[in-house]
Design a protein around this motif. Sequence first.
Motif, mmCIF file in Angstrom:
data_model
loop_
_atom_site.group_PDB
_atom_site.id
_atom_site.type_symbol
_atom_site.label_atom_id
_atom_site.label_comp_id
_atom_site.label_asym_id
_atom_site.label_seq_id
_atom_site.Cartn_x
_atom_site.Cartn_y
_atom_site.Cartn_z
ATOM 1 N N LEU A 192 2.724 1.777 -3.529
ATOM 2 C CA LEU A 192 1.957 2.105 -4.559
ATOM 3 C C LEU A 192 1.493 3.528 -4.143
ATOM 4 O O LEU A 192 1.113 4.262 -5.249
ATOM 5 C CB LEU A 192 0.805 1.178 -4.693
ATOM 6 C CG LEU A 192 0.924 -0.068 -5.221
ATOM 7 C CD1 LEU A 192 -0.091 -1.072 -5.526
ATOM 8 C CD2 LEU A 192 1.842 0.051 -6.695
ATOM 9 N N THR B 212 0.809 -1.314 0.008
ATOM 10 C CA THR B 212 0.048 0.236 -0.155
ATOM 11 C C THR B 212 0.973 1.185 0.132
ATOM 12 O O THR B 212 0.528 2.296 -0.837
ATOM 13 C CB THR B 212 -0.838 0.106 1.367
ATOM 14 O OG1 THR B 212 -1.357 -1.454 1.227
ATOM 15 C CG2 THR B 212 -2.026 0.989 1.105
ATOM 16 N N ASN C 95 -4.470 0.210 -6.288
ATOM 17 C CA ASN C 95 -4.091 0.201 -4.821
ATOM 18 C C ASN C 95 -5.240 0.234 -3.977
ATOM 19 O O ASN C 95 -5.162 -0.681 -3.138
ATOM 20 C CB ASN C 95 -3.282 1.510 -4.366
ATOM 21 C CG ASN C 95 -2.356 1.385 -3.184
ATOM 22 O OD1 ASN C 95 -2.279 0.268 -2.691
ATOM 23 N ND2 ASN C 95 -1.701 2.514 -2.724
#
Length: 420
Positions: free
Chosen positions: A31, A28, A41
């Motif tokens: 990205l 997470t 994401n």
Amino acid sequence: MVGQRQNLVLLIFSVVLLFQASNGQNITLLLAKHPSLSTFNHYLTLTHLAPDINRRTTITVLALDNAAMSSVLARSPSVLTVKNILSLHVLLDYFDAKKLHEIGNGTALAATMFQATGVAPEASGFVNITDFKGGKVGFGPADNGGILDSFFVKSVEEIPYNISVIQISKALPSADAEAPTPGPSNLNIIDIMSAHGCKVFADTLLANPDAMGTYEDNVNGGLTVFCPLDDPFKAFLPKYKNLTASKKESFLEFFGVPMYQSMSMLKSNNGLMNTLATNGGSKFDFTVQNEGEGVTLKTRINTVKITGTLVDEVPVAIYTINKVLLPNELFNASAISLVPAPAPAPGPEEAADAPKGSKPKSKTKSKSKAAAADAADSPADSPDDEPADQAADDENAAMFFGAHRFTAVVLSLLLVFFLL
Ligand SMILES: *[C@@H]1O[C@H](CO)[C@@H](O)[C@H](O)[C@H]1NC(C)=O
Ligand SMILES: *[C@@H]1O[C@H](CO)[C@@H](O)[C@H](O)[C@H]1NC(C)=O
Ligand SMILES: *[C@@H]1O[C@H](CO)[C@@H](O)[C@H](O)[C@H]1NC(C)=O
Ligand SMILES: *[C@@H]1O[C@H](CO)[C@@H](O)[C@H](O)[C@H]1NC(C)=O
Ligand SMILES: *[C@@H]1O[C@H](CO)[C@@H](O)[C@H](O)[C@H]1NC(C)=O
Ligand SMILES: *[C@@H]1O[C@H](CO)[C@@H](O)[C@H](O)[C@H]1NC(C)=O
């Protein structure tokens, strides 16, 4: 200046370390630096694939930009279908830009997370990577008839040999991954409840095709089920059997909510909640309320407690409840207090007529077919003869849970332990 910068880097580094679970990476976070991949994401988080990715090493994520994601989402797939599609984009091997151009013999097959889930039938779930002449690298599902029409765009992040994120030009097509998933299938809902203390409720639901159909219709779009545990539901069965067909259906649908509600959502969304039995108006709803650490569900007639979580994964949550929650629409609270518990059995006519005269029964059933069936109710089916038994039943249930609370707590803890 340089020293300060180093401290800052160290600080950020330790904060990052602090927030990282078991492994070195957080997809997470990786990205988040790339706005063109924000939809991708977002869906890694929504589908709960992100933690699965973080847990692994030697992995390659084939990222899709926002335009490519729009095409994936154009057909309004369920979250679970998106999960299958995206899990086909997670290769269980490390390929960075350099390695892609050094593939032995120019072609390789990579297993994917889709394959690893066991959802993928046989060959689907493998991705063919081929280094074409001229440096173009193509990707396609191995079972796509040799068509590789998605191409390497650029390397996004490389942490050798833990994780590589590369962007490809379009989503890998896969009939299997795109197939509308039956959710954590309807059968699974039944299986899960059956295996975790709600077998009587699950069997009753399965035996009622109308109610079961309503649950099935909602499983993909989001569903929360509050299933009464076996002992209280078993004790309630005689009352259930006394309900008319339409009331049986409404009653069973009353334990489902047509949206996904995690425990934290329930805790922060205190208030009225519609159910699968609600069909316009504020009928067949109940009140969600925090109580200490727990959450209770309440109608005018009784209050039940959530005792356990069987499933909590988008789009389905299933919780156990310690008693049978009674909808206002089927069981009259005021009548309970009016009728003493060991009520002298009145003749069916009296029982049906007396309360009707003084307080007209509202015929605002949520469903027209239910209303029609209501009109045809025989006095024996009138809810007016239920409350006395119900009050006694609630007392029994309360006593049962007083005596067995410890067992229930231990069982819930064990259950939570196994689910983790
Ligand atoms: C990964 O980063 C996101 C965004 O900063 C954060 O919300 C999440 O908790 C992190 N996950 C882990 C496992 O550290
Ligand atoms: C890669 O993963 C291993 C094992 O989890 C970890 O020890 C290592 O620090 C990671 N490497 C990098 C560069 O993050
Ligand atoms: C390349 O192909 C040859 C012959 O087909 C095979 O023997 C060899 O193992 C392959 N090498 C790799 C790295 O796949
Ligand atoms: C991958 O696809 C290409 C093109 O269809 C094919 O020539 C190649 O043999 C495939 N590779 C593998 C490992 O199956
Ligand atoms: C229950 O009874 C009360 C009066 O005793 C009445 O006002 C109310 O409408 C009844 N509710 C239902 C759902 O029948
Ligand atoms: C079911 O209905 C019948 C007829 O009204 C009644 O005699 C019986 O007590 C009811 N049983 C239960 C368990 O409510």
